[in-house]
Design a protein around this motif. Structure first.
Motif, mmCIF file in Angstrom:
data_model
loop_
_atom_site.group_PDB
_atom_site.id
_atom_site.type_symbol
_atom_site.label_atom_id
_atom_site.label_comp_id
_atom_site.label_asym_id
_atom_site.label_seq_id
_atom_site.Cartn_x
_atom_site.Cartn_y
_atom_site.Cartn_z
ATOM 1 N N SER A 287 0.839 -1.196 0.000
ATOM 2 C CA SER A 287 0.000 0.000 0.000
ATOM 3 C C SER A 287 0.873 1.244 0.000
ATOM 4 O O SER A 287 0.574 2.235 -0.670
ATOM 5 N N GLY A 288 1.966 1.194 0.780
ATOM 6 C CA GLY A 288 2.913 2.301 0.804
ATOM 7 C C GLY A 288 3.510 2.527 -0.577
ATOM 8 O O GLY A 288 3.590 3.653 -1.056
ATOM 9 N N LEU A 289 3.883 1.438 -1.206
ATOM 10 C CA LEU A 289 4.459 1.531 -2.550
ATOM 11 C C LEU A 289 3.446 2.122 -3.522
ATOM 12 O O LEU A 289 3.771 2.995 -4.335
ATOM 13 N N TYR A 290 2.219 1.657 -3.400
ATOM 14 C CA TYR A 290 1.157 2.156 -4.270
ATOM 15 C C TYR A 290 0.936 3.651 -4.050
ATOM 16 O O TYR A 290 0.825 4.433 -4.999
ATOM 17 N N ALA A 291 0.881 4.054 -2.765
ATOM 18 C CA ALA A 291 0.701 5.472 -2.452
ATOM 19 C C ALA A 291 1.853 6.293 -3.027
ATOM 20 O O ALA A 291 1.654 7.386 -3.565
ATOM 21 N N PHE A 292 3.063 5.742 -2.921
ATOM 22 C CA PHE A 292 4.263 6.424 -3.412
ATOM 23 C C PHE A 292 4.164 6.645 -4.925
ATOM 24 O O PHE A 292 4.476 7.728 -5.429
ATOM 25 N N ALA A 293 3.704 5.620 -5.630
ATOM 26 C CA ALA A 293 3.580 5.726 -7.086
ATOM 27 C C ALA A 293 2.540 6.782 -7.455
ATOM 28 O O ALA A 293 2.742 7.580 -8.365
ATOM 29 N N THR A 294 1.427 6.778 -6.703
ATOM 30 C CA THR A 294 0.377 7.764 -6.967
ATOM 31 C C THR A 294 0.899 9.179 -6.724
ATOM 32 O O THR A 294 0.662 10.097 -7.512
ATOM 33 N N LEU A 295 1.638 9.341 -5.609
ATOM 34 C CA LEU A 295 2.173 10.659 -5.278
ATOM 35 C C LEU A 295 3.187 11.107 -6.329
ATOM 36 O O LEU A 295 3.255 12.284 -6.677
ATOM 37 N N ALA A 296 3.970 10.152 -6.843
ATOM 38 C CA ALA A 296 4.974 10.510 -7.849
ATOM 39 C C ALA A 296 4.296 11.127 -9.066
ATOM 40 O O ALA A 296 4.761 12.128 -9.610
ATOM 41 N N ILE A 297 3.173 10.535 -9.454
ATOM 42 C CA ILE A 297 2.473 11.072 -10.619
ATOM 43 C C ILE A 297 1.838 12.420 -10.294
ATOM 44 O O ILE A 297 1.907 13.368 -11.076
ATOM 45 N N GLY A 298 1.265 12.534 -9.080
ATOM 46 C CA GLY A 298 0.711 13.819 -8.656
ATOM 47 C C GLY A 298 1.771 14.910 -8.672
ATOM 48 O O GLY A 298 1.529 16.039 -9.084
ATOM 49 N N LEU A 299 2.967 14.537 -8.218
ATOM 50 C CA LEU A 299 4.071 15.488 -8.167
ATOM 51 C C LEU A 299 4.466 15.944 -9.574
ATOM 52 O O LEU A 299 4.773 17.115 -9.796
ATOM 53 N N LEU A 300 4.439 15.007 -10.503
ATOM 54 C CA LEU A 300 4.746 15.362 -11.893
ATOM 55 C C LEU A 300 3.766 16.414 -12.408
ATOM 56 O O LEU A 300 4.177 17.381 -13.042
ATOM 57 N N PHE A 301 2.502 16.212 -12.100
ATOM 58 C CA PHE A 301 1.505 17.212 -12.483
ATOM 59 C C PHE A 301 1.858 18.559 -11.880
ATOM 60 O O PHE A 301 1.756 19.599 -12.514
ATOM 61 N N SER A 302 2.250 18.510 -10.625
ATOM 62 C CA SER A 302 2.546 19.727 -9.885
ATOM 63 C C SER A 302 3.671 20.521 -10.535
ATOM 64 O O SER A 302 3.651 21.739 -10.549
ATOM 65 N N ILE A 303 4.648 19.804 -11.061
ATOM 66 C CA ILE A 303 5.793 20.491 -11.650
ATOM 67 C C ILE A 303 5.480 20.952 -13.066
ATOM 68 O O ILE A 303 5.839 22.050 -13.474
ATOM 69 N N LEU A 304 4.772 20.100 -13.797
ATOM 70 C CA LEU A 304 4.522 20.396 -15.201
ATOM 71 C C LEU A 304 3.500 21.502 -15.376
ATOM 72 O O LEU A 304 3.592 22.296 -16.307
ATOM 73 N N ILE A 305 2.515 21.551 -14.484
ATOM 74 C CA ILE A 305 1.428 22.498 -14.690
ATOM 75 C C ILE A 305 1.604 23.645 -13.718
ATOM 76 O O ILE A 305 1.738 23.450 -12.517
ATOM 77 N N ARG A 306 1.621 24.852 -14.273
ATOM 78 C CA ARG A 306 2.165 25.954 -13.505
ATOM 79 C C ARG A 306 1.172 26.638 -12.582
ATOM 80 O O ARG A 306 1.588 27.292 -11.638
ATOM 81 N N SER A 307 -0.121 26.490 -12.849
ATOM 82 C CA SER A 307 -1.032 27.130 -11.906
ATOM 83 C C SER A 307 -1.717 26.067 -11.051
ATOM 84 O O SER A 307 -1.949 24.941 -11.488
ATOM 85 N N GLN A 308 -2.001 26.466 -9.835
ATOM 86 C CA GLN A 308 -2.585 25.572 -8.856
ATOM 87 C C GLN A 308 -3.883 24.954 -9.342
ATOM 88 O O GLN A 308 -4.094 23.746 -9.271
ATOM 89 N N GLU A 309 -4.718 25.847 -9.822
ATOM 90 C CA GLU A 309 -6.034 25.434 -10.286
ATOM 91 C C GLU A 309 -5.911 24.397 -11.402
ATOM 92 O O GLU A 309 -6.508 23.321 -11.353
ATOM 93 N N ALA A 310 -5.098 24.735 -12.381
ATOM 94 C CA ALA A 310 -4.955 23.854 -13.541
ATOM 95 C C ALA A 310 -4.360 22.516 -13.126
ATOM 96 O O ALA A 310 -4.777 21.468 -13.607
ATOM 97 N N ALA A 311 -3.396 22.563 -12.205
ATOM 98 C CA ALA A 311 -2.760 21.321 -11.762
ATOM 99 C C ALA A 311 -3.782 20.423 -11.086
ATOM 100 O O ALA A 311 -3.837 19.216 -11.316
ATOM 101 N N MET A 312 -4.618 21.052 -10.272
ATOM 102 C CA MET A 312 -5.639 20.300 -9.554
ATOM 103 C C MET A 312 -6.597 19.620 -10.531
ATOM 104 O O MET A 312 -6.885 18.433 -10.412
ATOM 105 N N TRP A 313 -7.039 20.402 -11.500
ATOM 106 C CA TRP A 313 -8.011 19.840 -12.432
ATOM 107 C C TRP A 313 -7.398 18.778 -13.321
ATOM 108 O O TRP A 313 -8.040 17.766 -13.606
ATOM 109 N N SER A 314 -6.174 18.991 -13.762
ATOM 110 C CA SER A 314 -5.565 17.971 -14.619
ATOM 111 C C SER A 314 -5.395 16.683 -13.841
ATOM 112 O O SER A 314 -5.632 15.602 -14.351
ATOM 113 N N ALA A 315 -4.968 16.820 -12.580
ATOM 114 C CA ALA A 315 -4.773 15.623 -11.779
ATOM 115 C C ALA A 315 -6.106 14.909 -11.586
ATOM 116 O O ALA A 315 -6.187 13.685 -11.627
#
Lengths: 396, 321
Positions: A287-315
């Motif tokens: 479960s930890g590994l799974y959470a880590f993988a999910t967070l990694a992808i969320g983090l990618l969104f966070s870096i790639l998408i520059r506004s908070q709102e847009a990042a949230m919606w894309s994720a």
């Protein structure tokens, strides 16, 4: 990268989380709430289940039984069918959820001692076919049909015995037969499409995996938030290693994910009575590994998408729509076209659902789940690696 | 301390493809212990320059070293010895003053008794003691700026880069802020501060005047004031608009700059004064007072900007190549 830096960011990030009510809600109660809501939403309000009758007996008794079934809140008799084939077609088209088949001789079973005996020897002259694709309503409908039929049959048999006694039958025989009708009649119930009806056992573990995308969605805003608020400029002007920033930002989310796994495990076991047959320690690790993988992808969104709102919606678009619909929770992955199947490889939820179902219900371990473990490890490690590569400690 | 050679930064809009030159061919040398003011209006390129020096923005051309580290290759080394204060409040609005400072201390490894001591000392210095439990966003603009400075000073950096630390701050707080900078300067810190306010430039030991991405003049305030080709006459009249128009036509008048109810007239020399008095009198304008005034940075800067604009009849095209 030093631990001091990781912890510095982690501490600060934790303060953000507990400061913003929306984040607390999303992180702390969101997943559990989603689990309970969705599970209950699927379990409530079973009524007016469509019933079709194949009445080959055409007697007062068969009419009475049908009327009695129709009177039940859960069931609603929609009409008659004239053949088995016709009943099959009704069920395939999802027009009938329950088919009641009353065979010739049903009235006879309730009107003579010989008929009654034959019912106990070879079963009643009526049976049910229930559509098991929606196990919750199937279960409720089956129970209602069984209760009504049993009550009707028992009542009629009691009347029959009274009448026989009045007509001068042997009181000892009647007493014996009275004892016999106290043991229930065994109905023949065939669950079409899904034999066991334990869908909640299937659904809840899958939902645990799907609910854990929420922390992944909320981490998608962490870098964008610093950028929006103008704090990123000061942050990147400090000597903190960029990997430390990303790790530090992930740790609190990792922590809440694990707490959620524990809470949802408890809810699954206690509230829904789902059995857990796997190794609990391994389950927590995965479960930890799974959470880590999910967070990694969320983090990618966070870096790639520059506004908070847009990042949230894309994720959200990534995690909620394909992430849930293609996760295998609702539709088996086997039915997807090949290209979609390939696409599901990048979705951690696919592996999460398989791991949760496998460990809860089947009690399987790495020997079965190895492919998903490798996939999740790959997503987690690569996700963080790529995030580290594209995250620049610069502002333009 | 800082060596800048031909530094340049352009921004290209990916939407329109238009290229904007924020900083153009900038060369600069700053010695340790200087209180250097980067002065100019909004959009002059001050922030871009400071960001490049802080190692958080890559130049498109030229090179610079800070403490001997290249601003591109040695960016992370620069950051260790740097206190950088961005123009926007760079700390966390939802964290208290204490939490913000503790975070910065964590980052720079200021721990234990040293941390206690350092935070106390800095809060004394910036008068923020009574606000320690207050959240960042609840502080006034001036207090936020002070908190930003406090955070930048926690690790005793060799170099301070302050981007418009007094913009949006009331005059009293501005004065206090500059007193703090003066103390830091006296203690031997190297401070580079950007500001759009000319009066603040007077408090720097050296000033670089920036306009349209270019460093126009770089010298001590007194030397810059001597660059003015003439003297300033402060003139009070009863009709400012007519006077300004008339004055500009007089031989020997270099520039006329209204300042409140005063016209600052830059003239070649004292001999122009009687001409002015005569011409205005002829036009029926009452002169309340006329006297030579010491030139301030403001007059000098405006003079140079006007001359620049006159020499570049189409400055927009020039800059946005």
């Amino acid at each position: 990268m030093t631990w001091r830096h990781v912890m510095a960011i982690a501490k600060k990030e934790w303060l953000h989380i507990i400061r913003d009510p929306m984040t607390i809600f999303l992180l702390a109660v969101g997943p559990v709430l989603m689990l309970i809501l969705v599970s209950y939403a699927m379990a409530t309000d079973v009524k007016d289940v469509p019933v079709y009758v194949l009445d080959q007996d055409n007697s007062q008794h068969s009419q009475n039984l049908i009327a009695r079934l129709d009177n039940d809140d859960v069931l609603s008799v929609k009409g008659d069918v004239t053949s088995r084939d016709a009943s099959e077609r009704k069920m395939e088209r999802r027009q009938a959820k329950v088919i009641v088949i009353i065979e010739p001789g049903f009235a006879d079973q309730l009107s003579s001692l010989a008929g009654m005996q034959s019912m106990y020897d070879s079963g009643p002259a009526f049976s049910f076919i229930v559509d098991g694709t929606d196990p919750i309503s199937a279960e409720v409908a089956t129970e209602a049909a069984m209760n009504q039929s049993e009550a009707y049959v028992t009542g009629e048999l009691n009347t029959l015995l009274e009448n026989q006694l009045d007509a001068g039958a042997d009181p000892t025989l009647i007493r014996l037969l009275r004892q016999q009708i106290e043991s229930p009649v065994v109905f023949d119930i065939e669950n079409r499409y899904n034999a066991d009806l334990k869908a909640i056992w299937d659904l809840v573990p899958a939902l645990i995996a799907v609910a854990l995308v929420l922390p992944g969605m909320s981490i998608a805003t962490v870098i964008a938030r610093e950028r929006d608020q103008g704090t990123l400029e000061a942050l990147v002007a400090t000597p903190i290693h960029k990997q430390a920033i990303l790790m530090g930002k992930s740790l609190p989310y990792m922590f809440t994910s694990l707490i959620n796994v524990g809470l949802m495990y408890g809810v699954a076991r206690v509230v829904f009575g789902v059995p857990f047959r796997g190794n609990l320690l391994l389950y927590l690790a995965l479960s930890g590994l799974y959470a880590f993988a999910t967070l990694a992808i969320g983090l990618l969104f966070s870096i790639l998408i520059r506004s908070q709102e847009a990042a949230m919606w894309s994720a959200m678009l990534f995690f909620l729509f394909p992430g849930i619909l293609l996760s295998g929770m609702f539709f088996p992955i086997e039915v997807f076209p090949f290209m979609v199947k390939i696409e599901t490889l990048e979705l951690p939820a696919v592996s999460g659902v398989l791991i949760n179902r496998g460990m809860f219900l089947q009690g399987v371990g790495p020997r079965v789940l190895w492919w998903n473990i490798i996939l999740l490890l790959f997503i987690a490690v690569e996700g963080f690696e790529i995030a580290g590569r594209i995250f620049k400690k610069r502002i333009a | 301390m800082i060596q800048v050679n031909g530094l340049e930064r352009t921004f290209k809009s990916w939407l329109s493809g238009r290229v904007v030159t924020a900083v153009q061919n900038l060369s600069l040398h700053i010695q340790p212990g200087e209180l250097f003011g980067l002065v100019g209006p909004d959009g002059a390129g001050k922030t871009t320059t400071l960001r490049m020096l802080a190692g958080i923005l890559k130049p498109t051309a030229g090179e610079a070293t800070v403490n001997g580290h290249d601003i591109v290759k040695g960016a992370e080394a620069i950051k260790k010895e740097l206190g950088y204060m961005p123009q926007q409040f760079g700390l966390y609005g939802d964290l208290t003053v204490d939490e913000n400072l503790n975070f910065i201390c964590d980052v720079f490894g200021v721990t234990g008794a040293e941390r206690e001591q350092r935070i106390k000392e800095l809060l004394d210095f910036t008068n923020l003691h009574e606000f320690r439990k207050r959240r960042g966003r609840q502080l006034s603009g001036g207090m936020q700026k002070k908190l930003g400075l406090t955070a930048a000073l926690v690790h005793r950096p060799k170099l301070l880069l302050l981007d418009e630390p007094t913009t949006g701050v009331d005059p009293v707080a501005r004065r206090e802020f500059w007193d703090i900078l003066a103390q830091l300067h006296a203690q031997g810190s190297t401070v580079i501060v950007s500001t759009p306010y000319m009066d603040e430039a007077e408090r720097c030991n050296r000033v670089g005047l920036m306009y349209n991405g270019k460093l126009m003049i770089c010298d001590t305030p007194s030397a810059i004031k001597r660059l003015l080709p003439g003297i300033v006459l402060a003139l009070r009249v009863d009709d400012l608009n007519t006077s300004e128009r008339l004055l500009k036509q007089i031989e020997g008048v270099i520039d006329v700059q209204p300042y409140g109810d005063v016209l600052n007239v830059i003239v070649q020399d004292q001999s122009v004064q009687p001409v002015i008095e005569k011409q205005l009198a002829q036009a029926g304008i009452q002169i309340t007072s006329i006297r030579p005034a010491p030139p301030r940075m403001e007059e000098v800067f405006i003079y140079f900007v006007r001359r620049y604009v006159e020499n570049h009849t189409q400055p927009e095209e020039e800059v946005h190549a």
